[in-house]
Motif scaffolding. Structure first.
Motif, PDB file in Angstrom:
ATOM      1  N   LEU A 132     -15.440 -30.475 -11.584  1.00 34.51           N
ATOM      2  CA  LEU A 132     -16.356 -30.015 -12.583  1.00 34.51           C
ATOM      3  C   LEU A 132     -15.600 -29.202 -13.474  1.00 34.51           C
ATOM      4  CD1 LEU A 132     -18.575 -28.699  -9.734  1.00 34.51           C
ATOM      5  CD2 LEU A 132     -19.170 -30.294 -11.200  1.00 34.51           C
ATOM      6  N   HIS A 133     -15.835 -29.884 -14.803  1.00 36.84           N
ATOM      7  CA  HIS A 133     -15.003 -29.289 -15.935  1.00 36.84           C
ATOM      8  C   HIS A 133     -15.633 -28.366 -16.874  1.00 36.84           C
ATOM      9  CE1 HIS A 133     -12.774 -33.459 -15.197  1.00 36.84           C
ATOM     10  NE2 HIS A 133     -12.206 -32.474 -14.515  1.00 36.84           N
ATOM     11  N   PHE A 134     -14.948 -27.460 -17.504  1.00 38.27           N
ATOM     12  CA  PHE A 134     -15.381 -26.537 -18.789  1.00 38.27           C
ATOM     13  C   PHE A 134     -14.203 -26.197 -19.558  1.00 38.27           C
ATOM     14  CE2 PHE A 134     -15.018 -23.411 -15.360  1.00 38.27           C
ATOM     15  CZ  PHE A 134     -14.615 -22.371 -15.843  1.00 38.27           C
ATOM     16  N   GLN A 135     -14.468 -25.531 -20.752  1.00 41.63           N
ATOM     17  CA  GLN A 135     -13.552 -24.900 -21.460  1.00 41.63           C
ATOM     18  C   GLN A 135     -13.910 -23.451 -21.616  1.00 41.63           C
ATOM     19  OE1 GLN A 135     -11.248 -28.267 -24.057  1.00 41.63           O
ATOM     20  NE2 GLN A 135     -12.444 -26.989 -25.173  1.00 41.63           N
ATOM     21  N   PRO A 143     -25.438 -27.104 -22.231  1.00 40.98           N
ATOM     22  CA  PRO A 143     -24.898 -26.163 -23.203  1.00 40.98           C
ATOM     23  C   PRO A 143     -23.529 -25.623 -22.899  1.00 40.98           C
ATOM     24  CG  PRO A 143     -26.879 -25.446 -21.688  1.00 40.98           C
ATOM     25  CD  PRO A 143     -26.415 -26.661 -21.376  1.00 40.98           C
ATOM     26  N   ARG A 144     -23.128 -24.828 -23.740  1.00 39.77           N
ATOM     27  CA  ARG A 144     -21.885 -23.728 -23.281  1.00 39.77           C
ATOM     28  C   ARG A 144     -22.367 -23.053 -22.110  1.00 39.77           C
ATOM     29  NH1 ARG A 144     -19.303 -22.015 -29.179  1.00 39.77           N
ATOM     30  NH2 ARG A 144     -18.770 -24.408 -29.893  1.00 39.77           N
ATOM     31  N   GLY A 145     -21.384 -22.755 -21.309  1.00 43.85           N
ATOM     32  CA  GLY A 145     -21.542 -21.808 -20.186  1.00 43.85           C
ATOM     33  C   GLY A 145     -21.818 -22.743 -19.052  1.00 43.85           C
ATOM     34  N   PHE A 146     -21.548 -24.094 -18.979  1.00 38.74           N
ATOM     35  CA  PHE A 146     -21.882 -24.599 -17.707  1.00 38.74           C
ATOM     36  C   PHE A 146     -20.759 -25.545 -17.400  1.00 38.74           C
ATOM     37  CE2 PHE A 146     -26.037 -23.695 -19.054  1.00 38.74           C
ATOM     38  CZ  PHE A 146     -26.755 -23.928 -17.905  1.00 38.74           C
ATOM     39  N   ALA A 147     -20.431 -25.921 -16.289  1.00 41.51           N
ATOM     40  CA  ALA A 147     -19.407 -26.914 -15.890  1.00 41.51           C
ATOM     41  C   ALA A 147     -19.981 -28.240 -15.743  1.00 41.51           C
ATOM     42  CB  ALA A 147     -18.642 -26.483 -14.742  1.00 41.51           C
ATOM     43  N   HIS A 148     -19.284 -29.274 -15.922  1.00 40.95           N
ATOM     44  CA  HIS A 148     -19.832 -30.499 -15.953  1.00 40.95           C
ATOM     45  C   HIS A 148     -19.123 -31.669 -15.144  1.00 40.95           C
ATOM     46  CE1 HIS A 148     -19.966 -34.906 -17.867  1.00 40.95           C
ATOM     47  NE2 HIS A 148     -21.447 -34.473 -17.398  1.00 40.95           N
ATOM     48  N   GLY A 149     -19.611 -32.423 -14.375  1.00 38.23           N
ATOM     49  CA  GLY A 149     -18.832 -33.377 -13.573  1.00 38.23           C
ATOM     50  C   GLY A 149     -19.921 -34.542 -13.343  1.00 38.23           C
ATOM     51  N   PHE A 150     -19.381 -35.785 -12.932  1.00 38.44           N
ATOM     52  CA  PHE A 150     -19.939 -36.893 -12.591  1.00 38.44           C
ATOM     53  C   PHE A 150     -19.463 -37.801 -11.610  1.00 38.44           C
ATOM     54  CE2 PHE A 150     -17.745 -38.257 -16.397  1.00 38.44           C
ATOM     55  CZ  PHE A 150     -17.445 -39.710 -16.028  1.00 38.44           C
ATOM     56  N   ILE A 168     -14.037 -26.367  -8.257  1.00 39.50           N
ATOM     57  CA  ILE A 168     -13.694 -27.483  -7.255  1.00 39.50           C
ATOM     58  C   ILE A 168     -15.249 -28.170  -6.918  1.00 39.50           C
ATOM     59  CG2 ILE A 168     -14.214 -25.871  -5.327  1.00 39.50           C
ATOM     60  CD1 ILE A 168     -11.462 -28.520  -5.552  1.00 39.50           C
ATOM     61  N   TRP A 169     -15.245 -29.552  -6.985  1.00 39.64           N
ATOM     62  CA  TRP A 169     -16.302 -30.397  -6.743  1.00 39.64           C
ATOM     63  C   TRP A 169     -17.071 -29.971  -5.381  1.00 39.64           C
ATOM     64  CZ3 TRP A 169     -17.208 -33.949  -2.902  1.00 39.64           C
ATOM     65  CH2 TRP A 169     -16.241 -34.015  -1.818  1.00 39.64           C
ATOM     66  N   ASN A 170     -16.463 -29.695  -4.681  1.00 39.01           N
ATOM     67  CA  ASN A 170     -17.405 -29.318  -3.241  1.00 39.01           C
ATOM     68  C   ASN A 170     -17.427 -28.014  -2.915  1.00 39.01           C
ATOM     69  OD1 ASN A 170     -14.592 -28.866  -2.533  1.00 39.01           O
ATOM     70  ND2 ASN A 170     -14.714 -30.216  -0.813  1.00 39.01           N
TER      71      ASN A 170
END
Length: 185
Positions: A62-65, A115-122, A148-150
């Motif tokens: 799960l990524h974010f900047q 939006p900004r302020g969220f982690a994203h993953g797929f 971490i994804w889990n």
């Protein structure tokens, strides 16, 4: 209007259903129209497009900047099927630590605004998948971070039991650790 905008259980995360015009020759659809998106509350100047290809079972995230290079994203899957997830990392939000997951595919042609302020993953549910997404801020490796994804405290219900992860994605911290390190929004 060529889009239907649907608020998810985290209202700032918006599912976008483009109107698709199709016949035996193929289809046409608009994927982004600034005026319509702004009228739906999706504001910002999108400055970069990204494209990834992955095989079945790959989980990216799960990524974010972090600031000052936080990014909002508009994500869509142009080939195959993915399960796309957004996790709220905004400390003062009533949905802090909560997540939203939707299926994006070449078949449903849906998009997800994160939006900004969220982690994203797929994670990829088809043999292969290609994902394209717009971001409203440039990539800055020094501000890259992840969860971490889990993470058990978040409790994402991924549809893949044993995902294929990059070494980096295997080593992200938990949400609680990131919060204690003051790495969140």
């Amino acid at each position: 209007m060529p889009f239907e905008f649907i608020k998810t259980k985290i209202p700032e995360v918006i599912l976008i259903k483009p109107k698709v015009f199709g016949d035996e020759r193929g289809f046409f659809m608009e994927t982004y129209k600034k005026e319509d998106f702004e009228n739906a509350g999706i504001k910002g100047e999108f400055v970069q497009d990204n494209h990834s290809k992955s095989s079945y079972g790959v989980l990216r995230g799960l990524h974010f900047q972090k600031e000052p290079y936080a990014q909002a994203k508009i994500v869509r899957c142009i080939r195959g099927v993915i399960y796309d997830v957004a996790v709220d990392l905004r400390r003062d939000s009533p949905t802090f630590g909560k997540w939203v997951g939707v299926v994006l595919s070449e078949f449903n042609k849906h998009e997800l605004y994160i939006p900004r302020g969220f982690a994203h993953g797929f994670c990829v549910l088809s043999d292969t998948a290609e994902v394209v997404y717009k971001v409203d801020n440039k990539y800055a490796p020094e501000c890259e971070c992840g969860v971490i994804w889990n993470d058990e405290d978040i409790g994402i219900e991924w549809p893949v039991d044993k995902p294929n992860l990059s070494d980096k994605d295997k080593q992200w911290h938990t949400l609680k650790e990131l919060d204690e390190m003051d790495e969140l929004f």
